[in-house]
Each structure stands twice: as structure tokens, then as C-alpha cells.
Write an enzyme that holds these catalytic residues in place. Structure first.
Site, PDB file in Angstrom:
ATOM      1  N   LYS A 161      34.562  40.206  32.230  1.00 57.40           N
ATOM      2  CA  LYS A 161      36.265  40.377  31.795  1.00 57.40           C
ATOM      3  C   LYS A 161      37.435  39.464  32.202  1.00 57.40           C
ATOM      4  O   LYS A 161      37.980  40.164  31.155  1.00 57.40           O
ATOM      5  CB  LYS A 161      37.235  41.471  33.623  1.00 57.40           C
ATOM      6  N   GLU A 187      45.815  41.621  44.054  1.00 54.48           N
ATOM      7  CA  GLU A 187      44.504  40.041  43.496  1.00 54.48           C
ATOM      8  C   GLU A 187      44.006  39.823  45.401  1.00 54.48           C
ATOM      9  O   GLU A 187      44.541  39.073  46.198  1.00 54.48           O
ATOM     10  CB  GLU A 187      45.403  39.373  42.464  1.00 54.48           C
ATOM     11  N   ARG A 188      42.446  38.689  45.123  1.00 57.58           N
ATOM     12  CA  ARG A 188      42.342  38.014  46.006  1.00 57.58           C
ATOM     13  C   ARG A 188      43.086  37.063  45.456  1.00 57.58           C
ATOM     14  O   ARG A 188      43.595  36.163  44.251  1.00 57.58           O
ATOM     15  CB  ARG A 188      41.406  37.383  45.876  1.00 57.58           C
TER      16      ARG A 188
END
Length: 491
Positions: A161, A187-188
């Protein structure tokens, strides 16, 4: 510079704090909906979402509420949440408040605009459907993207991705004088840092902006980061008149943050616990992504489908806005067929004769038909071997396998890892290559000559074809006994 937090003449006091929900009393006049309030000397930001009565408002905190107590002073800023816009934000990374989070000083040559903008008026929108060329063969031929449209990117971890997004950013910046904006919703922290480093190493950062509402931040912050990113994108589209590529990861987390905010505000949940206003909230975000008379914002959005249930309300509402769906396949990634796009599951609403043209449409349909026939023949090949197929079926298999390998492509984003120079392929070259393969022009060439090339003529520069092979080409060899081995067998 970021505007200084001023002491407001309109201030109130905290009545109650329940997690991220704060009720505030104002004696003079109530702040408007979406007004930004500051408490604890600007350390805590609160957005007004409801006016309860003549003296009370209810807001959602965009920052943690530790240290906020009843009776604390709350100042009305007199305006909504704002995002920085201007050339100074390029090559930088921000949070939802417009603060730089890349360990550099705040840019000075920026303006501040409200994140709550209305979608472009109908008279400003372009009524012509145009194709957004990516330079990636498989996308341009089978899943053409719409200029000013939305494409969904479905894929798990490790299937490519980020590499695919990086390549699109590279092609957009290097060949269309465009700007790319990456918006991380939920998001992390690790993913954000890795992406920033990869973009810097790939050399695409100078014409890119990154904005994150990270996973550990309150739901109000995650809910607004998408609007802040769109405000930045609209500046480059309308003021700079440049093409904008907006990447959102993950649009499901935007819906999820909205669901948390709705629950905290005490709204009655809808089906499966989703907020009753989900359709409206998603539309307010998606409808701002549009093709206008000054430019276009083209968006590629990662979409998580809960429990792989395509009837889930979040998936249903998201699909309604998408013009193309790109599905990544772990099986193709394991076979080394990059980009690992599932050629049969992916689809685009642009694939009609009136938009892409009659030749492109018929070619794409013939390619899908060939690949579908090969998929049906895989079980027979696995059990009985290729020799048991009819001559016509063997030709279909040979074409399909060559098409699969022609659709692989070396990326600029992976040059430093693979050692293979990246290739940008025009739509014309991609269509010509597919047409020549379908006409059996390369039936005597080994499959590997079509693997990881750009235009089809590069296959002619590889080792000469083996004259001993018959029309089935490299398929006329003892075949492995399993389907997976058959699919990965190289001549």
C-alpha cells in the site's frame, strides 16, 4: 507564525467535565457552533458542538482534558479551528492544530484558514469526466482513476500500500507539477515516522505536506484532521491552481472518530452503533474533494472494511463516494507480481466507452475476459497439467500469464532497494503492449522477458526468444502439481 492565543473579552467557566465532553457556562453571549475555546492558558482546546440553553454550550475537547476542573476559565477565540496554508507548509509535517511536528521551526510565510469550508458551488464544478493518468500500467488500463475523483485502496499489511502511494506521489510531483497531501487519520506514530522517512529518501518531500491525527489523540482531534488536510488541498487547488493528490489513511477511522464523538455527545446510536449523522459527516468531507475550473483534488483513500462485511454501513456510505476501487492481493505479492493489484476484483466507474474511448474499453474487457478464463483453468492445470488443455485454452493461459507479468512495473520509490530503475509508462504505451500480447505477438518470447519492464518494446531487448518452443511458449514444460506452484512457475 501561529496566531498568539489572546485573552478573550468573552469568557465562561467549566460546569462539568465528562471525559472529552465539556459543558461551559457563558454569562454574556454564547459562542457560535464550531467555535474554538481555550482553557488552562491555551493548553486545552475545545470545539463547540451544541448550544444547550441561553447560557450553556457543550463542546468536545480536541486535546486531553487532564487538569481541567469545574470553575476553570474558558476563553472564546471568536473563530473556528484553523489550518495553515501557503507555500511554506510544503515539505513539512503538522498536527490538527497546524503545529509543526517534524522537529523544525514553524513556517513564517503562511496564512490561517478555517477548516470548515463549504464544497465548491455547482457552477464551479467541471462537468467533464477526465482520466487521471498515474503512469502505472495496471491502474491506467484496468482501473482508470478520475481526475477530481475518489479512489478506494483496499489492502492489508505488507502487500505494498505505502509503496503504491509513494509511487503515485512521485509521479504526480515529478511529471504533473502537482502537490501531494498525506492525511493520517488514526495513524500509528510508527507509521507516520516511517512514511516521513521513506518520502524523504525517495526525494518526493519538497512538494508534499503531511498532517496527522494520531491514534492516541482524542476522537475530536482525529475527527477534524481530515477537514484540516482538505483546507490545505483547497488552497493549492484554488489559489495556486495546481493539481492536488490527497491521500487519506484511513477513511474508516474518520467514521470511527465521528462515532466516538456522537456517543460522547449523547446522541442516539443508529444501526450497528454508528452515529445517526454518519452520511452527512462523510459527505461534508468527501464533497469538498472535487474537480473545479481552477484545478482538481484527486483523492486516494485507504478503506478498512469491518469483518470483510461489504454491507457494513461504514463501507456502504464510503462506496457511494468512490469512482474506483483498487484491491491489493497478498497472493500476488507472494508471487512477486508488484504492484500486487488483484486484476479481477479491482474496478472503476471510468471504464466506459464514453470516457476512456472505444479502443481502451474493448481492450480492458478482453484483458479481464482472458484473465478470468485463466483463473477458471487453474484448477484443471493443478490436477491434470497444462498438456491436458486444448490448444485454444493453452493460448489463453500463455496470454494471461504474459499479461500478468507485463502489468508488473519497476517503481521509482523502490529503486534504492531493487536496483532496477523506475519506469513511467504512458497510457498509449500500456494499451499498445496489452494489444500486442493479446494478438500473440510475444508468444515465442519467454514470460520473464515481460517481467518488470516499462513499455512493451523493452521485451525485445531481452534475450532472444527460444525457437524450440511451440505456440504455447514456456508453458510447454513439466508443470508443478499444485496451483500455487503453477502460478509462480517461471519459464
Amino acid at each position: 507564525m501561529k496566531p498568539e492565543i489572546a485573552i478573550s473579552s468573552n469568557f465562561g467557566t467549566v460546569d462539568s467535565v465528562r471525559g472529552s465532553v465539556v459543558d461551559i457556562r457563558f454569562d454574556e453571549h454564547l459562542p457560535a457552533i464550531y467555535s474554538l475555546l481555550h482553557a488552562n492558558e491555551g493548553k486545552i482546546a475545545i470545539e463547540v458542538l451544541a448550544q444547550l440553553d441561553a447560557h450553556h454550550v457543550r463542546g468536545i475537547a480536541l486535546t486531553p482534558t487532564q487538569g481541567l476542573a469545574r470553575g476553570a476559565r474558558v476563553d472564546d477565540t471568536g473563530g473556528p479551528l484553523q489550518a495553515p496554508v501557503g507555500k511554506g507548509i510544503l515539505a513539512r509535517m503538522f498536527d490538527v492544530f497546524g503545529n509543526a511536528i517534524d522537529n523544525q521551526e514553524m513556517p513564517v510565510d503562511v496564512q490561517w484558514r478555517s477548516v470548515h469550508q463549504v464544497p465548491p458551488a455547482l457552477v464551479r464544478r467541471s462537468t467533464k469526466s477526465e482520466i487521471f493518468e498515474t503512469g502505472i500500467k495496471v491502474i491506467d488500463v484496468l482501473v482508470p482513476l478520475e481526475r477530481g475523483g475518489k479512489a478506494g485502496l483496499f489492502g492489508g499489511a505488507g502487500v505494498g500500500k505505502t509503496v503504491l502511494l509513494t509511487e503515485m506521489i512521485h509521479n504526480m510531483i515529478g511529471h504533473q507539477d502537482g502537490v501531494s497531501i498525506f492525511c493520517g487519520i488514526g495513524e500509528r506514530c510508527r507509521e507516520g515516522e516511517e512514511l516521513y522517512r521513506e518520502m524523504k529518501e525517495a526525494g518526493v518531500l519538497p512538494n508534499m505536506v503531511m498532517i496527522f491525527g494520531q491514534m492516541d489523540e482524542p476522537p475530536g482531534s482525529r475527527f477534524r484532521v481530515g477537514h484540516a488536510a482538505l483546507t490545505m488541498a483547497e488552497y493549492f487547488r484554488d489559489d495556486e491552481q495546481r493539481e492536488v493528490l490527497l491521500l487519506i489513511d484511513n477513511i474508516f477511522r474518520f467514521i470511527q472518530a465521528g462515532m466516538e464523538v456522537s456517543g460522547l455527545m449523547g446522541q442516539m446510536p443508529s444501526r450497528l452503533g454508528y452515529q445517526p449523522t454518519m452520511g452527512t459527516e462523510l459527505s461534508r468531507l468527501e464533497e469538498r474533494i472535487a474537480n473545479t475550473d481552477t484545478g482538481a483534488i484527486t483523492s486516494i483513500q485507504a478503506v478498512y472494511v469491518p469483518a470483510d462485511d461489504l454491507t457494513d454501513p461504514a463501507a456502504v456510505h464510503t462506496f457511494a463516494h468512490l469512482s474506483a476501487s483498487i484491491v491489493l492481493s497478498r497472493k500476488r505479492a507472494s508471487e512477486g507480481l508488484y504492484p500486487a493489484i488483484d486484476l479481477l476484483q479491482s474496478s472503476s466507474k471510468m471504464s466506459t466507452p464514453g470516457i476512456v474511448g472505444e479502443r481502451h474499453y474493448l481492450l480492458a474487457r478482453e484483458i479481464r475476459q482472458t484473465l478470468a478464463q485463466y483463473e477458471n483453468l487453474k484448477d484443471v492445470i493443478a490436477m491434470l497439467g497444462l498438456e491436458q488443455l486444448s490448444p485454444d485454452d493453452r493460448k489463453v493461459v500463455a496470454r494471461a500469464r504474459r499479461l500478468e507479468r507485463f502489468f508488473t512495473q519497476p517503481f521509482f520509490a523502490t529503486e534504492q532497494f531493487s536496483g532496477i530503475k523506475g519506469k513511467l509508462v504512458s497510457l498509449k504505451d500500456s494499451l499498445d503492449g496489452c494489444e500486442r500480447i493479446l494478438h500473440d505477438e510475444f508468444k515465442d518470447y519467454p514470460e520473464r522477458s515481460l517481467y518488470m519492464i516499462g513499455a512493451i518494446d523493452e521485451a525485445l531487448k531481452k534475450p532472444a526468444p527460444d525457437k524450440q518452443q511451440d505456440e504455447a511458449g514456456p508453458e510447454k514444460k513439466p508443470q508443478p502439481t499444485t496451483e500455487k506452484a503453477a502460478a509462480t512457475h517461471e519459464s
